[in-house]
Design a protein around this motif. Sequence first.
Motif: not given
Length: 108
Positions: A18-32
């Motif tokens: 959950v932490h990694v997915v949350h951090q990736s959403w902060l970068v962008g949709v493609k990263e998430a």
Amino acid sequence: LFSGHLNPKYMSGPVGIVHVVHQSWLVGVKEALFWMAVISLNLGIVNLLPIPVLDGGHIVFSLLESIRRRPLSAKTMERLVIPFIGLLIFFFFYVTYQDLARLFSKFL
């Protein structure tokens, strides 16, 4: 992990995911979407491992039954599956504990 070069403390359970997915959403949709695909692929591969509780273990049981031409007894199945259920639950709690310890160490 198997060769001894990776410490199990660096593995992530549900909290870490959950932490990694949350951090990736902060970068962008493609990263998430990338991380969700990687996590999904990893879960699929882990599920195919020949551990009796997982699907890979059931595939191995089916192969054994086809070779033997008779099903394994319920008692044998129970003796093989129950210990691995305990190990899987222990592993789940261990990685969750490591995730929480890593998360709270950042806040302290």
